[in-house]
Scaffold this active site. Structure first.
Site, PDB file in Angstrom:
ATOM      1  N   HIS A  22       0.861  -1.177   0.000  1.00 20.84           N
ATOM      2  CA  HIS A  22       0.000   0.000   0.000  1.00 20.84           C
ATOM      3  C   HIS A  22       0.896   1.225   0.000  1.00 20.84           C
ATOM      4  O   HIS A  22       1.534   1.555   1.003  1.00 20.84           O
ATOM      5  CB  HIS A  22      -0.900  -0.020   1.245  1.00 20.84           C
ATOM      6  N   LYS A 167      -9.998   6.720  -3.901  1.00 19.11           N
ATOM      7  CA  LYS A 167      -8.973   7.702  -3.572  1.00 19.11           C
ATOM      8  C   LYS A 167      -7.634   7.208  -4.080  1.00 19.11           C
ATOM      9  O   LYS A 167      -7.294   6.034  -3.912  1.00 19.11           O
ATOM     10  CB  LYS A 167      -8.918   7.927  -2.050  1.00 19.11           C
ATOM     11  N   LYS A 169      -3.514   7.597  -3.996  1.00 21.40           N
ATOM     12  CA  LYS A 169      -2.369   8.099  -3.251  1.00 21.40           C
ATOM     13  C   LYS A 169      -1.323   8.581  -4.253  1.00 21.40           C
ATOM     14  O   LYS A 169      -0.790   7.789  -5.041  1.00 21.40           O
ATOM     15  CB  LYS A 169      -1.780   6.985  -2.381  1.00 21.40           C
ATOM     16  N   ASP A 198      -5.087  11.891  -2.545  1.00 21.30           N
ATOM     17  CA  ASP A 198      -4.462  12.210  -1.260  1.00 21.30           C
ATOM     18  C   ASP A 198      -2.971  12.395  -1.519  1.00 21.30           C
ATOM     19  O   ASP A 198      -2.287  11.474  -1.960  1.00 21.30           O
ATOM     20  CB  ASP A 198      -4.689  11.067  -0.273  1.00 21.30           C
ATOM     21  N   GLU A 224      -6.838  15.942  -0.972  1.00 21.43           N
ATOM     22  CA  GLU A 224      -6.528  15.814   0.446  1.00 21.43           C
ATOM     23  C   GLU A 224      -5.092  16.216   0.756  1.00 21.43           C
ATOM     24  O   GLU A 224      -4.152  15.724   0.137  1.00 21.43           O
ATOM     25  CB  GLU A 224      -6.769  14.361   0.886  1.00 21.43           C
ATOM     26  N   ASP A 249      -6.180  16.862   6.487  1.00 23.24           N
ATOM     27  CA  ASP A 249      -6.016  15.583   7.174  1.00 23.24           C
ATOM     28  C   ASP A 249      -4.883  15.689   8.192  1.00 23.24           C
ATOM     29  O   ASP A 249      -5.109  15.882   9.374  1.00 23.24           O
ATOM     30  CB  ASP A 249      -5.759  14.459   6.174  1.00 23.24           C
ATOM     31  N   LYS A 273     -10.632  11.555  12.181  1.00 17.75           N
ATOM     32  CA  LYS A 273      -9.939  10.325  12.552  1.00 17.75           C
ATOM     33  C   LYS A 273      -9.898  10.232  14.071  1.00 17.75           C
ATOM     34  O   LYS A 273      -9.340  11.113  14.737  1.00 17.75           O
ATOM     35  CB  LYS A 273      -8.522  10.297  11.978  1.00 17.75           C
ATOM     36  N   GLU A 327     -13.842   6.383   4.559  1.00 14.01           N
ATOM     37  CA  GLU A 327     -12.881   5.468   3.944  1.00 14.01           C
ATOM     38  C   GLU A 327     -12.523   4.351   4.928  1.00 14.01           C
ATOM     39  O   GLU A 327     -11.368   3.951   5.060  1.00 14.01           O
ATOM     40  CB  GLU A 327     -11.626   6.208   3.480  1.00 14.01           C
TER      41      GLU A 327
END
EC number: 5.5.1.1
Length: 375
Positions: A22, A167, A169, A198, A224, A249, A273, A327
């Protein structure tokens, strides 16, 4: 000593495999590490919590190792003997003696809420004011870095009716390449899905001014944290100029950050979060600030396993509006978990039960197998 006194707090580090690497701007995850918190009370009830970070110390100020040590050596002595049913008093006791450590505090608060819910035979969402929905739409992060693979993965998720919000990255690569990657995916998916990015603070303001315009002009719905969390003035300038909404974020590391961002007009959307705010109750304070300022809400994740994901979900179920959805896909990134029943995902949403507490149970054999200290 109170009837519901806290008798013990155990922390267990668990390493779980993921379905694929990831890739984020600052780190590539090869697996995920959770800190499981087991809070036992004198009345025999156990509360379960989770504290999870991303990439050791590459994302924030806490790591699984520091969370465990700090809870064992500093949190537990303050909480043992305290009334587990008075969550407000317990968390205030921690706040007075321990600065920061919001990930660890979130895990503790989640465990206290789980225990209280079991004691009162109520789901955590009812302890937080009452749910106004039973399910949450869930985004999926496309993070392979390969355009063709990401498109194929998105198409599969649409076919399975698991996700229609994606989303991407970006930020680790060359900017023009990242922009081309994102635009190609949006073009392939069209109006069938929402596509967002993001950047994880990877751009400077000059790059972001140009890139945000390109992304917004090509149908990207949300951008983001494009620049450093410390550049709130730059975030405000981007928020005024970008055709796509800017979401904060990393800029929100506590409830006070949320207030300052709202005051300065530094974002159109806030990522909520629980780990970064200090727990499910704390994240609702950030949500209240956003709602008062007319800022949109997005239910974020630290890629928690099932425990942390459900703790977040119970809080998000109580929000009047959650315009940018969530998410909460962390459990879906794992090939293994430590719960007897995994969270339920279907028809593009995470469905949350009304069972007492967080509505989960630990699989003791799997926990024993995946815990780091088993040898």
């Amino acid at each position: 000593m109170p009837i519901c006194a806290i008798e013990s707090i155990d922390t267990i580090i668990v390493d779980l495999p993921t379905i694929r690497p990831h890739k984020l701007a600052m780190h590539t995850m090869q697996n995920q590490t959770l800190v499981i918190i087991r809070l036992r009370c004198a009345d025999g009830i156990e509360g379960i919590g989770e504290a999870t970070t991303i990439g050791g110390l590459s994302y924030g100020n806490e790591s699984p190792d520091s969370i465990k040590v700090n809870i064992d050596r500093h949190f537990a002595p303050l909480l043992i003997g305290q009334d587990a049913s008075n969550i407000n008093a317990a968390m205030l006791r921690l706040e007075r003696s321990i600065r920061g450590n919001t990930f660890a505090k979130s895990g503790i608060e989640s465990a206290l809420l789980d225990a209280l819910g079991k004691r009162l035979n109520l789901p955590v969402s009812e302890l937080l004011g009452g749910r106004v929905r039973d399910a949450l739409p869930v985004a999926w992060t496309l993070a392979s870095g390969n355009t063709e693979k990401d498109i194929a993965e998105a198409e599969k998720m649409l076919d399975l009716r698991r996700h229609r919000i994606f989303k991407l990255k970006i930020g680790a690569g060359e900017v023009s390449h990242d922009l081309a990657h994102v635009i190609a995916i949006k073009k392939a998916l069209g109006d069938r899905a929402s596509v967002r990015v993001d950047v994880n603070q990877a751009w400077d303001e000059a790059v972001a001014l140009r890139a945000c315009k390109v992304l917004g002009d090509n149908g990207i719905d949300l951008i983001e944290q494009p620049i450093s969390r410390n550049n709130r003035g730059g975030m405000a300038r981007l928020n005024l100029s970008s055709p796509a909404p800017i979401m904060a974020d990393e800029s929100i590391e506590c409830v006070e950050d949320a207030f300052n961002l709202a005051r300065e007009g530094a974002a159109t959307v806030f990522a909520l979060k629980i780990a970064k705010n200090g727990g499910p109750r704390a994240v609702l304070r950030t949500a209240a600030i956003a709602e008062a300022a007319g800022i949109g809400l997005y239910g974020g994740t630290m890629l928690e396993g099932g425990i942390g994901t459900l703790a977040s979900a119970h809080a998000f179920l109580t929000l009047n509006t959650l315009a940018w959805d969530t998410e909460l896909f962390g459990p879906l990134l794992l090939t293994e978990d430590i719960l007897t029943e995994p969270p339920v995902y279907r028809d593009f949403q995470l469905h949350v039960s009304t069972a007492p507490g967080l509505g989960l149970a630990i699989d003791e054999e799997r926990l024993a197998f995946f815990r780091r200290d088993k040898y």
